[in-house]
Write a protein that holds these residues in place. Structure first.
Motif, mmCIF file in Angstrom:
data_model
loop_
_atom_site.group_PDB
_atom_site.id
_atom_site.type_symbol
_atom_site.label_atom_id
_atom_site.label_comp_id
_atom_site.label_asym_id
_atom_site.label_seq_id
_atom_site.Cartn_x
_atom_site.Cartn_y
_atom_site.Cartn_z
ATOM 1 N N VAL A 62 0.833 -1.205 0.000
ATOM 2 C CA VAL A 62 0.000 0.000 0.000
ATOM 3 C C VAL A 62 0.869 1.256 0.000
ATOM 4 N N ARG A 63 1.898 1.264 0.845
ATOM 5 C CA ARG A 63 2.769 2.437 0.907
ATOM 6 C C ARG A 63 3.497 2.660 -0.417
ATOM 7 N N GLU A 64 3.937 1.575 -1.048
ATOM 8 C CA GLU A 64 4.618 1.714 -2.334
ATOM 9 C C GLU A 64 3.680 2.293 -3.392
ATOM 10 N N ARG A 65 2.460 1.802 -3.416
ATOM 11 C CA ARG A 65 1.506 2.320 -4.407
ATOM 12 C C ARG A 65 1.237 3.792 -4.165
ATOM 13 N N GLN A 66 1.091 4.194 -2.938
ATOM 14 C CA GLN A 66 0.858 5.604 -2.632
ATOM 15 C C GLN A 66 2.043 6.469 -3.052
ATOM 16 N N ALA A 67 3.260 5.965 -2.839
ATOM 17 C CA ALA A 67 4.462 6.742 -3.132
ATOM 18 C C ALA A 67 4.720 6.869 -4.629
ATOM 19 N N THR A 68 4.306 5.874 -5.415
ATOM 20 C CA THR A 68 4.649 5.864 -6.840
ATOM 21 C C THR A 68 3.546 6.380 -7.743
ATOM 22 N N THR A 69 2.356 6.620 -7.211
ATOM 23 C CA THR A 69 1.223 7.057 -8.036
ATOM 24 C C THR A 69 1.205 8.579 -8.157
ATOM 25 N N GLY A 70 1.221 9.061 -9.397
ATOM 26 C CA GLY A 70 1.180 10.494 -9.640
ATOM 27 C C GLY A 70 -0.128 10.993 -10.213
ATOM 28 N N ALA A 71 -0.945 10.081 -10.746
ATOM 29 C CA ALA A 71 -2.265 10.428 -11.274
ATOM 30 C C ALA A 71 -3.078 9.147 -11.367
ATOM 31 N N VAL A 72 -4.391 9.297 -11.349
ATOM 32 C CA VAL A 72 -5.304 8.157 -11.366
ATOM 33 C C VAL A 72 -6.306 8.349 -12.503
ATOM 34 N N VAL A 73 -6.669 7.243 -13.153
ATOM 35 C CA VAL A 73 -7.735 7.251 -14.153
ATOM 36 C C VAL A 73 -8.801 6.264 -13.703
ATOM 37 N N ILE A 74 -10.053 6.691 -13.711
ATOM 38 C CA ILE A 74 -11.177 5.826 -13.371
ATOM 39 C C ILE A 74 -12.281 6.030 -14.398
ATOM 40 N N GLY A 75 -13.262 5.130 -14.388
ATOM 41 C CA GLY A 75 -14.433 5.271 -15.233
ATOM 42 C C GLY A 75 -15.529 6.058 -14.536
ATOM 43 N N LYS A 76 -16.518 6.455 -15.315
ATOM 44 C CA LYS A 76 -17.605 7.271 -14.772
ATOM 45 C C LYS A 76 -18.413 6.504 -13.722
ATOM 46 N N ARG A 77 -18.622 5.212 -13.945
ATOM 47 C CA ARG A 77 -19.397 4.445 -12.966
ATOM 48 C C ARG A 77 -18.664 4.371 -11.632
ATOM 49 N N THR A 78 -17.346 4.166 -11.682
ATOM 50 C CA THR A 78 -16.564 4.149 -10.439
ATOM 51 C C THR A 78 -16.659 5.490 -9.727
ATOM 52 N N PHE A 79 -16.601 6.580 -10.494
ATOM 53 C CA PHE A 79 -16.767 7.901 -9.894
ATOM 54 C C PHE A 79 -18.139 8.019 -9.226
ATOM 55 N N ASP A 80 -19.178 7.612 -9.929
ATOM 56 C CA ASP A 80 -20.541 7.762 -9.409
ATOM 57 C C ASP A 80 -20.743 7.008 -8.096
ATOM 58 N N VAL A 81 -20.206 5.776 -8.027
ATOM 59 C CA VAL A 81 -20.444 4.979 -6.818
ATOM 60 C C VAL A 81 -19.407 5.244 -5.737
ATOM 61 N N GLY A 82 -18.282 5.893 -6.100
ATOM 62 C CA GLY A 82 -17.208 6.053 -5.139
ATOM 63 C C GLY A 82 -17.050 7.422 -4.526
ATOM 64 N N VAL A 83 -17.516 8.469 -5.222
ATOM 65 C CA VAL A 83 -17.180 9.817 -4.779
ATOM 66 C C VAL A 83 -17.762 10.128 -3.394
ATOM 67 N N ASP A 84 -18.967 9.677 -3.115
ATOM 68 C CA ASP A 84 -19.552 9.934 -1.789
ATOM 69 C C ASP A 84 -18.843 9.125 -0.711
ATOM 70 N N LEU A 85 -18.370 7.936 -1.082
ATOM 71 C CA LEU A 85 -17.644 7.110 -0.127
ATOM 72 C C LEU A 85 -16.287 7.718 0.191
ATOM 73 N N TRP A 86 -15.546 8.139 -0.849
ATOM 74 C CA TRP A 86 -14.209 8.691 -0.650
ATOM 75 C C TRP A 86 -14.246 10.072 0.001
ATOM 76 N N GLN A 87 -15.230 10.900 -0.425
ATOM 77 C CA GLN A 87 -15.267 12.308 -0.016
ATOM 78 C C GLN A 87 -13.995 13.041 -0.448
ATOM 79 N N ASP A 88 -13.363 12.559 -1.511
ATOM 80 C CA ASP A 88 -12.093 13.093 -1.980
ATOM 81 C C ASP A 88 -11.738 12.334 -3.250
ATOM 82 N N THR A 89 -10.601 12.664 -3.857
ATOM 83 C CA THR A 89 -10.070 11.804 -4.898
ATOM 84 C C THR A 89 -9.562 10.511 -4.246
#
Length: 208
Positions: A62-89
């Protein structure tokens, strides 16, 4: 330039989400089992000497993924079902949403959702520019990840293989319909196998 990485938790029978995905069940019915390894508080994610930092195989991934990720791409459905859960990117970096809709960027606490309606290639170009030397992470729904693999836009596939048979849902790699003209296969090169008591982390390079 960093890598373009698909990272997904999957069941042994290949499902990346359970059936009936909704805003109330963003992983589908029973699909939350695929992410239980992230929230373990037993030995593998025990607390280090500083009293805060988790240690162990899964926590290190988990720490490695956080350290190496500079941008994220998701689909619209993931955004729709996830944005309220995350309350963030989903990560504290710019996030690009592949969609057919025109929509203004949505600033959040840790990053900005940018909505891209002119294709996967455009989303990836913008994400790469934002990521700089770090990785672009394709995450969330299996449909978007599958589209990127099918289009030949992925450098590595990271699977978190969870020891469970979901039995139903959405499989990550159904019906790719691409690959070698003679065999239909997409050959992968294994990069790493990292085991923990809760999940097996598999990493593959996608030759081009």
């Amino acid at each position: 330039m960093g890598r373009t990485v698909v990272s997904m938790s999957v069941s042994v029978d290949g499902f990346a989400a359970g059936p009936d995905v909704t805003a109330d069940q963003p992983m589908g019915r029973g699909g939350e089992r695929l992410h239980e390894w992230l929230f373990r508080t037993d030995g593998d994610r025990a607390v280090a000497a500083d009293g805060v930092t988790p240690v162990g195989v899964d926590a290190a991934q988990v720490r490695e993924r956080q350290a190496t990720t500079g941008a994220v791409v998701i689909g619209k459905r993931t955004f729709d079902v996830g944005v309220d859960l995350w309350q963030d990117t989903p990560f504290p970096v710019p996030c690009f949403v592949v969609t057919h809709e025109r929509r203004d960027p949505m600033p959040m606490k840790s990053g900005v959702f940018t909505f891209v309606n002119d294709g996967l290639g455009s989303a990836l170009r913008q994400a790469r520019q934002a990521a700089g030397d770090r990785d672009v992470l394709i995450m969330g729904g299996p449909t978007t990840a599958r589209q990127f693999v099918k289009a030949g836009l992925v450098d590595e596939i990271h699977l978190q293989l969870v020891p469970v048979l979901l039995g139903a849902g959405t499989r990550l790699f159904d019906n790719l319909g691409t690959g070698d003209l003679d065999t239909g296969h997409i050959e992968l090169e294994r990069v790493a196998v990292i085991e923990s008591p809760h999940v097996t982390h598999l990493r593959f390079h996608v030759p081009r």
